[in-house]
Design an enzyme around this catalytic site. Structure first.
Site, mmCIF file in Angstrom:
data_model
loop_
_atom_site.group_PDB
_atom_site.id
_atom_site.type_symbol
_atom_site.label_atom_id
_atom_site.label_comp_id
_atom_site.label_asym_id
_atom_site.label_seq_id
_atom_site.Cartn_x
_atom_site.Cartn_y
_atom_site.Cartn_z
ATOM 1 N N GLU A 109 33.752 35.525 46.436
ATOM 2 C CA GLU A 109 34.690 34.602 45.785
ATOM 3 C C GLU A 109 35.251 35.335 44.578
ATOM 4 O O GLU A 109 34.604 35.416 43.534
ATOM 5 C CB GLU A 109 33.973 33.307 45.374
ATOM 6 C CG GLU A 109 33.360 32.533 46.530
ATOM 7 C CD GLU A 109 34.386 31.974 47.486
ATOM 8 O OE1 GLU A 109 35.598 32.039 47.161
ATOM 9 O OE2 GLU A 109 33.992 31.486 48.551
ATOM 10 N N CYS A 124 38.966 31.067 37.797
ATOM 11 C CA CYS A 124 39.457 32.007 38.809
ATOM 12 C C CYS A 124 40.691 31.478 39.531
ATOM 13 O O CYS A 124 41.476 32.264 40.068
ATOM 14 C CB CYS A 124 38.359 32.329 39.814
ATOM 15 S SG CYS A 124 37.675 30.902 40.674
#
Length: 451
Positions: A196, A230
Site C-alpha cells: 500500500e 497517502c
C-alpha cells in the site's frame, strides 16, 4: 509463532478482544498520537484513527461466518458427480509493517483482517510515532498471547530484518521507495506481499463541477491530518478560465476551516523536524521561481507544536519538486488545463495514482474518467472518504502498490482460498484409464464436446 487453524469462535473472540483494546486504551492512544504529532485534536484522533479502526473490526466480525463458508462452484459435466468448492484457510503468520501517519488505523485495520482470516500476526509499527507504537505494543500484549499477536519496536534496522522474515504474507504501507526494498527482501523467501504505497493523487475539477463544492472538499482532504495522508489530493487540475474563482474559494475555505492559521486547534502537527524541513524546502523552491503562494499564518504557534501552515501554490512549473514528488503535506499545487483531453493526458502520462478525485455534475464527465484513467480507487465529488468505506477494497496499482485489503478483500488477502474437489465412488473418470479402447475414445471425444 504457531500457525494452527483457528475456528470461527476463536476468530470472533480475537476480534472482540481487539475492539476491547481499542475501547479501553482510547485515552492512552489519543495521548500518544498527540505527543507524536506534537499536536493533534482529540476529534481528529477519534475520527481518523480510532473510529475507522473500530468500524473495520466490527465489519470483519459481522461478516466473518459468511466469509468462512464453503463456496461451491459449478463442476463440469465430465467430472460429475464430483463436488467442487473453495475453502478459506489461514495463510499462517502474517507480517504487518505500519506507517506513522495513521499509526493506529493502519496497524489495526490489517490486523483485524488477518485475525478474521485465522492467522497469527506480527506488527512492526513506525519508529516515527514512538509513543503510539509503545501503547500498541503494551496494550495488545494485555489482550493477546504472544502466540497470536506480537508487536516489534525499533528503527530502520528492525524494519529491514522484519521484512526479510519468512512470513506467509507481508503487508507494507509506506513510501514507494521503501516499498521496493520490502518487496525485494520478501522475494528472497517467496513471501507474497501486499504493498500500500502512495504517489501523486490528482483532484480533477471538470467544467461541469460545482466549483464551491469542489474547493471545499479538496481543501478538507488536503488539510486533514495536515495533508499527511497517502490518498490526500496531491494537486488540483482546474479549467484555466476557472482558476481565479477556484483559488479564491480555496483560500476562503482554508481561512474558514483554520481561522487562527496553523495555530488553530483543529490543525494537526507534522510528524518530525525532517518532514517539516521538507515542506519548507518545497515552498522555498517555488517562491524562488516567483510562483504565487497563498499560505495561512504561522504566527502564534506554541513552541511545543511542530506545524506547517497550509499553502496553495498557483500554477507551478512542472519540473518543481511539488509537481515531481509526492508532497505528503498541506501544500496544494493548483494547475490549469485548457481541454479535458489535456487533463486526461496529464494524469495518464504519470504513474498510476493511489486515488483519483473527479469533480463533475455531468455523468458523461464522470464516466470519462472512470473509463479512460487508471488508479487504485476513485471518489467522485469528494476526497479521501472511499478509504473509510469498509465494504470497498483498498489498494493501489502500478507504482501506487498492488494487492488490496479492507472488508471482504482483506479477509481474502490473508486467506488461502483452497480449492477442494470431492469425487464420488462411481464416476466417469475411469474413461481416462488405459488401455484406450475404441469405446473409450468415442466417449472421451463426446466428453470434450461437453466441457
Amino acid at each position: 509463532m504457531t500457525s494452527r487453524t483457528a475456528d470461527f469462535e476463536t476468530r470472533r473472540a480475537w476480534l472482540d478482544s481487539l475492539e476491547a483494546f481499542l475501547t479501553d486504551f482510547e485515552p492512552q492512544l489519543i495521548a500518544a498520537m498527540q505527543a507524536d504529532f506534537t499536536h493533534r485534536s482529540r476529534e481528529e484522533c477519534l475520527s481518523l484513527d480510532l473510529g475507522t479502526s473500530i468500524s473495520q473490526v466490527r465489519y470483519q466480525r459481522r461478516h466473518l461466518k459468511w466469509w468462512m463458508r464453503k463456496r461451491y462452484v459449478l463442476t463440469p459435466m465430465p467430472f460429475w458427480p464430483a463436488r467442487a468448492y473453495t475453502q478459506a484457510t489461514p495463510r499462517g503468520v502474517v507480517g504487518i509493517m505500519a506507517p506513522w501517519n495513521f499509526p493506529v488505523y493502519l496497524a489495526i485495520a490489517p490486523l483485524a483482517a488477518a485475525l478474521a482470516a485465522g492467522n497469527r500476526v506480527m506488527i512492526k509499527p513506525s519508529e516515527l510515532a514512538p509513543q503510539t507504537s509503545k501503547v500498541l505494543a503494551e496494550g495488545l500484549a494485555q489482550y493477546f498471547s504472544a502466540e497470536v499477536v506480537q508487536v516489534l519496536l525499533g528503527g530502520a534496522d528492525v524494519a529491514a530484518a522484519f521484512s526479510a522474515l519468512p512470513f506467509d504474507h507481508l503487508l507494507f504501507t509506506g513510501s514507494t521507495d521503501v516499498g521496493r526494498k520490502v518487496a525485494m527482501a520478501a522475494a528472497q523467501n517467496l513471501t507474497p506481499v501486499t504493498l500500500e504505497l502512495g504517489g501523486k493523487s490528482p483532484a480533477v475539477v471538470m467544467p461541469s463541477a460545482d466549483l464551491d463544492q469542489a474547493a471545499r472538499r479538496i481543501i478538507w482532504g488536503k488539510t486533514a491530518n495536515a495533508g499527511q495522508i497517502c490518498v490526500a489530493p496531491d494537486y488540483a487540475l482546474v479549467p484555466r478560465d476557472q482558476m481565479d474563482a477556484f483559488v479564491t474559494l480555496a483560500e476562503s475555505y482554508l481561512r474558514a476551516f483554520y481561522p487562527k492559521g496553523a495555530a488553530s486547534n483543529d490543525y494537526c502537527g507534522v510528524i518530525s523536524e525532517r518532514h517539516l524541513a521538507r515542506m519548507d524546502d518545497l515552498l522555498t523552491e517555488v517562491e524562488a521561481r516567483d510562483v504565487k503562494v497563498v499560505q495561512l499564518s504561522e504566527d502564534n504557534i506554541p513552541d511545543t507544536q511542530r506545524k506547517c501552515a497550509p499553502a496553495l501554490v498557483i500554477d507551478p512549473p512542472l519540473d518543481c519538486a511539488v509537481m515531481t514528488r509526492e508532497i505528503f503535506g498541506p501544500i496544494l499545487p493548483i494547475v490549469p488545463y485548457d481541454t479535458v483531453e489535456q487533463a486526461l493526458n496529464f494524469v495518464k502520462t504519470r504513474d498510476h495514482p493511489l486515488a483519483l478525485y473527479v469533480f463533475a455534475q455531468d455523468k458523461e464527465d464522470q464516466d470519462l474518467w472512470l473509463e479512460r484513467s487508471t488508479s487504485g480507487g476513485v471518489t467522485i465529488n469528494d476526497t479521501v472518504i472511499h478509504v473509510a468505506v469498509d465494504s470497498l477494497p483498498f489498494g493501489g496499482v502500478g507504482a501506487s502498490g498492488y494487492g488490496a485489503y479492507h472488508g471482504k478483500a482483506g479477509f481474502e488477502t490473508f486467506s488461502h482460498m483452497k480449492p477442494v474437489l470431492h469425487q464420488a465412488k462411481w464416476n466417469a473418470m475411469s474413461l481416462t484409464e488405459p488401455p484406450m479402447t475404441g469405446m473409450k475414445k468415442r466417449l472421451m471425444k463426446l466428453a470434450r464436446k461437453l466441457m
